[in-house]
Design a protein around this motif. Structure first.
Motif, PDB file in Angstrom:
ATOM      1  N   LEU A  57      22.932  93.212  64.958  1.00  0.00           N
ATOM      2  CA  LEU A  57      22.019  93.270  63.826  1.00  0.00           C
ATOM      3  C   LEU A  57      22.550  92.448  62.649  1.00  0.00           C
ATOM      4  O   LEU A  57      21.782  91.742  61.986  1.00  0.00           O
ATOM      5  CB  LEU A  57      21.792  94.723  63.394  1.00  0.00           C
ATOM      6  CG  LEU A  57      20.757  94.930  62.280  1.00  0.00           C
ATOM      7  CD1 LEU A  57      19.414  94.319  62.651  1.00  0.00           C
ATOM      8  CD2 LEU A  57      20.597  96.420  61.970  1.00  0.00           C
ATOM      9  N   TYR A  80      15.585  91.253  64.734  1.00  0.00           N
ATOM     10  CA  TYR A  80      15.970  92.182  63.664  1.00  0.00           C
ATOM     11  C   TYR A  80      15.164  93.473  63.757  1.00  0.00           C
ATOM     12  O   TYR A  80      15.721  94.574  63.629  1.00  0.00           O
ATOM     13  CB  TYR A  80      15.766  91.530  62.300  1.00  0.00           C
ATOM     14  CG  TYR A  80      16.009  92.488  61.151  1.00  0.00           C
ATOM     15  CD1 TYR A  80      17.286  92.647  60.623  1.00  0.00           C
ATOM     16  CD2 TYR A  80      14.971  93.264  60.631  1.00  0.00           C
ATOM     17  CE1 TYR A  80      17.525  93.551  59.593  1.00  0.00           C
ATOM     18  CE2 TYR A  80      15.205  94.177  59.613  1.00  0.00           C
ATOM     19  CZ  TYR A  80      16.483  94.319  59.093  1.00  0.00           C
ATOM     20  OH  TYR A  80      16.707  95.233  58.089  1.00  0.00           O
ATOM     21  N   SER A 107      17.074  96.771  64.525  1.00  0.00           N
ATOM     22  CA  SER A 107      17.078  97.700  63.392  1.00  0.00           C
ATOM     23  C   SER A 107      16.545  99.065  63.798  1.00  0.00           C
ATOM     24  O   SER A 107      17.138 100.103  63.445  1.00  0.00           O
ATOM     25  CB  SER A 107      16.221  97.114  62.257  1.00  0.00           C
ATOM     26  OG  SER A 107      16.211  97.976  61.143  1.00  0.00           O
TER      27      SER A 107
END
Length: 380
Positions: free
Chosen positions: A155, A290, A294
């Motif tokens: 990440l 992402y 996430s």
């Protein structure tokens, strides 16, 4: 004399209609039954996909590519209109004609046989891909699971890369990503070239995806695009926030390579994008990564997530906020119903919890960067 034969003629017509109706039901049912018997044989499924359906889809998509619009969209629209007209006609007949029960049974049988024919065709043209070799089978790259530390590392890497690219891509007066869609569509078929040396199994003719005229309707259904196996076309929702359009283009191009798994298509779209020199596709792929990473890290360790998420720049955050707001405004029963139907169809091919699997590509990313390709350098 003619009047005396009419009852016999009517009876003959009824019997003929019954046999014809049964044939329209039994034929696709027999094909589906044969498929059920054969789907467990991987060699047969591979042969069917590689030597039967792939050439058909390639040929049909080549013809469709000459048209400036999506034939898939025309087929869908015609199908919806046909069903609507059929239902209206059914109500009319039930209200104005005698023999309502008989007519209702006939109409239900006709509609059911049509649905069965479409499902059988879809199964043969696309469902077989779920039982043929997957990308993981062909490459040895498996989604072996991951841990919080690996998720954090990934990440941070993708956040930093996305933040850097966020300053290079074009933005509108509101600070959101913007790019000419025609340019993105034209460039999409070149992006996978960088993966072919590492993964030769991804080779194949690319057909440029097409923008949906009814993209807004697709948004209300909760979809960003789809691959239509009957025409071999990739259709993309261009009404969604633009920064994820390049990623969607790459995702649908993965389906053109007979990759059925949504998680594998997401992984390949991310990998193709981030390895590309095209900053629009690289940025979109990093932002898609992402989102997936996430979500996964937040569930695993909220504290690590907060630290990693802080690496994302404000420009990139603005795109994510716009995306969240866009989809939140479109929540509706229609979306829930369409998602339920989609999940049901996928589950019929053994794809459990298919919507949740859209986030499972993080396991493939971890496997690629930590196992399959450990010498890969993360971005600074």
């Amino acid at each position: 004399m003619p009047q005396q034969r009419q009852p016999l003629q009517r009876k003959s017509r009824k019997l003929r209609w019954l046999w014809v109706s049964l044939a329209w039901v039994l034929a696709p049912a027999a094909l589906l039954g044969l498929f059920q018997l054969c789907k467990g044989n991987r060699a047969w499924m591979n042969f069917w996909v590689r030597h039967v359906t792939s050439p058909i889809k390639s040929g049909v998509s080549w013809l469709c590519a000459f048209l400036p619009f999506g034939v898939a969209e025309v087929v869908w629209a015609a199908g919806v209109l046909a069903v609507a007209g059929f239902l209206v006609r059914t109500v009319y007949l039930l209200v104005t004609r005698k023999g309502r029960l008989r007519r209702l049974l006939r109409r239900v049988l006709a509609l059911g046989s049509a649905a069965l024919i479409v499902y059988a065709g879809y199964t043969l043209m696309w469902g077989a891909n779920y039982y043929a070799d997957t990308f993981s089978d062909l490459t040895g790259l498996t989604d072996r699971g991951t841990n919080s530390t690996e998720l954090y590392t990934l990440l941070v890497a993708f956040s930093d890369r996305a933040s850097g690219l966020a300053e290079e891509v074009e933005r509108d007066e509101d600070g959101l990503y913007i790019q000419d869609l025609d340019t993105l569509f034209a460039q999409a078929t070149e992006v996978y070239d960088g993966l072919l040396e590492e993964f030769p199994c991804l080779a194949g003719p690319d057909r440029q995806p097409k923008a949906m005229a009814f993209s807004r309707i697709l948004s209300y259904m909760g979809f960003t695009g789809f691959y239509f196996p009957f025409t071999g076309e990739s259709m993309v929702n261009v009404n969604q926030p633009e920064y994820l359009v390049p990623f969607t283009l790459l995702h649908e191009l993965s389906h053109q390579r007979n990759i059925a798994s949504e998680e594998e298509c997401n992984f390949l779209a991310i990998l193709a994008g981030v390895q590309s020199d095209n900053i629009d596709f690289a940025y979109s792929a990093c932002m898609a990564a992402y989102i997936h990473l996430s979500n996964a890290l937040y569930k695993a360790d909220a504290d690590l997530w907060a630290d990693a998420a802080a690496h994302l720049s404000e420009a990139a955050r603005a795109d994510n906020r716009a995306n969240s707001q866009y989809w939140a405004a479109l929540e509706s029963p229609a979306k829930a119903a369409s998602q339920s139907v989609y999940s049901g169809v996928a589950k019929s091919y053994g794809q459990e919890d298919v919507l949740a699997s859209y986030g499972a590509c993080v396991d493939l990313l971890a496997a690629y960067y930590f196992d399959y390709h450990p010498d890969a350098q993360f971005w600074s």
